[in-house]
Design an enzyme around this catalytic site. Structure first.
Site, short mmCIF file in Angstrom:
data_model
loop_
_atom_site.label_atom_id
_atom_site.label_comp_id
_atom_site.label_asym_id
_atom_site.label_seq_id
_atom_site.Cartn_x
_atom_site.Cartn_y
_atom_site.Cartn_z
N SER A 31 -2.86 -7.68 2.95
CA SER A 31 -3.11 -7.55 4.39
C SER A 31 -3.46 -8.93 4.97
CB SER A 31 -4.25 -6.59 4.66
OG SER A 31 -3.94 -5.31 4.16
N HIS A 87 0.84 -1.21 0.00
CA HIS A 87 0.00 0.00 0.00
C HIS A 87 0.88 1.26 0.00
CE1 HIS A 87 -3.09 -2.63 2.30
NE2 HIS A 87 -3.59 -2.44 1.09
N LYS A 126 -16.91 -6.91 5.14
CA LYS A 126 -15.70 -7.53 5.68
C LYS A 126 -15.66 -7.29 7.18
CE LYS A 126 -12.36 -7.19 1.87
NZ LYS A 126 -11.11 -6.57 1.46
N ARG A 152 -2.08 -6.14 -8.49
CA ARG A 152 -0.99 -7.09 -8.27
C ARG A 152 -0.96 -8.13 -9.37
NH1 ARG A 152 -3.08 -7.82 -2.34
NH2 ARG A 152 -4.86 -7.15 -3.58
P1 ADP Z 1 -9.80 -3.55 -0.62
O1 ADP Z 1 -10.50 -4.37 0.42
O2 ADP Z 1 -10.55 -2.32 -1.02
O3 ADP Z 1 -9.25 -4.30 -1.80
P2 ADP Z 1 -7.08 -3.40 0.36
O4 ADP Z 1 -6.62 -2.67 1.56
O5 ADP Z 1 -6.93 -4.88 0.34
O6 ADP Z 1 -8.57 -2.93 0.18
O7 ADP Z 1 -6.37 -2.80 -0.92
C1 ADP Z 1 -6.48 -1.46 -1.29
C2 ADP Z 1 -5.88 -1.25 -2.66
O8 ADP Z 1 -4.49 -1.50 -2.60
C3 ADP Z 1 -6.42 -2.22 -3.74
O9 ADP Z 1 -6.46 -1.52 -4.97
C4 ADP Z 1 -5.38 -3.31 -3.79
O10 ADP Z 1 -5.33 -3.95 -5.05
C5 ADP Z 1 -4.12 -2.48 -3.55
N1 ADP Z 1 -3.05 -3.30 -3.00
C6 ADP Z 1 -3.07 -4.09 -1.91
N2 ADP Z 1 -1.89 -4.72 -1.73
C7 ADP Z 1 -1.08 -4.30 -2.75
C8 ADP Z 1 0.25 -4.61 -3.18
N3 ADP Z 1 1.01 -5.48 -2.51
N4 ADP Z 1 0.74 -3.97 -4.27
C9 ADP Z 1 -0.05 -3.12 -4.97
N5 ADP Z 1 -1.31 -2.81 -4.64
C10 ADP Z 1 -1.83 -3.39 -3.56
#
Ligand code: ADP
Length: 166
Positions: A129, A18, A42, A91
């Protein structure tokens, strides 16, 4: 007119993946709002207040970044903030279908708002996460996956939940 971007997510907790997206999105906008979604579907490990607090700590060195939380429709939130762009990270191909659908829906709800995607750094390809929480839960090392301060918070939080089970 100021260019405002919104980077929405659950950030449960914020990872180095992130943070990398945030760092690369900052130069694209006058202001970047990192928006922590309450996400009713969630059940988060950290509550919204804790997630916002952690995001604030790890983005403190970026003057143009603001951290906020929202519990409304993302399209409505973005319009309310007068933002022009939604930023999301990609990703793998597996992210694509869901992101594509969300971007189309958001365009329907807010045609003036564009969604842009930033590709992950190779080293964060498998980072999420959920994987971080799973490793921490099973006592594995999460160094290099989350900012140091978040490592401590995760350990504290797991100790607390283990304690409440005893
Ligand atoms: P959500 O539940 O909205 O997907 P996340 O916190 O899991 O929320 O992710 C927020 C954003 O960050 C999403 O667009 C996700 O694809 C991106 N993201 C999460 N992990 C990574 C990573 N390792 N590299 C690039 N983008 C990421």
């Amino acid at each position: 007119m100021k260019k405002i971007g919104v980077y929405p997510g659950s950030f449960d907790p914020v990872t180095l993946g992130h943070l990398d997206i945030i760092e690369r999105a900052v130069p694209l906008f006058d202001r970047l709002i990192v928006a922590c979604g309450e996400n009713l579907s969630k059940k988060p490990f950290f509550n919204a207040r804790q997630r916002v607090e952690m995001l604030k700590q790890v983005t403190a060195s970026f003057p143009r970044v603001e951290v906020d939380s929202f519990s409304t429709l993302l399209a409505h939130y973005v319009k309310e903030k007068k933002a022009t762009t939604i930023v999301r990270g990609l990703r793998a191909v597996s992210d694509f279908e869901h992101e594509f659908q969300a971007a189309i829906i958001n365009r329907k709800l807010a045609p003036e708002v564009e969604t842009i995607f930033l590709m992950t750094k190779e080293e964060h390809l498998y980072l999420s996460s959920s994987i971080v929480k799973e490793i921490a839960l099973l006592g594995g090392c999460i160094k290099g996956l989350v900012p140091e301060i978040i490592e401590e918070k995760l350990v504290e939080r797991f100790e607390k939940s283990l304690h409440s089970l005893r």
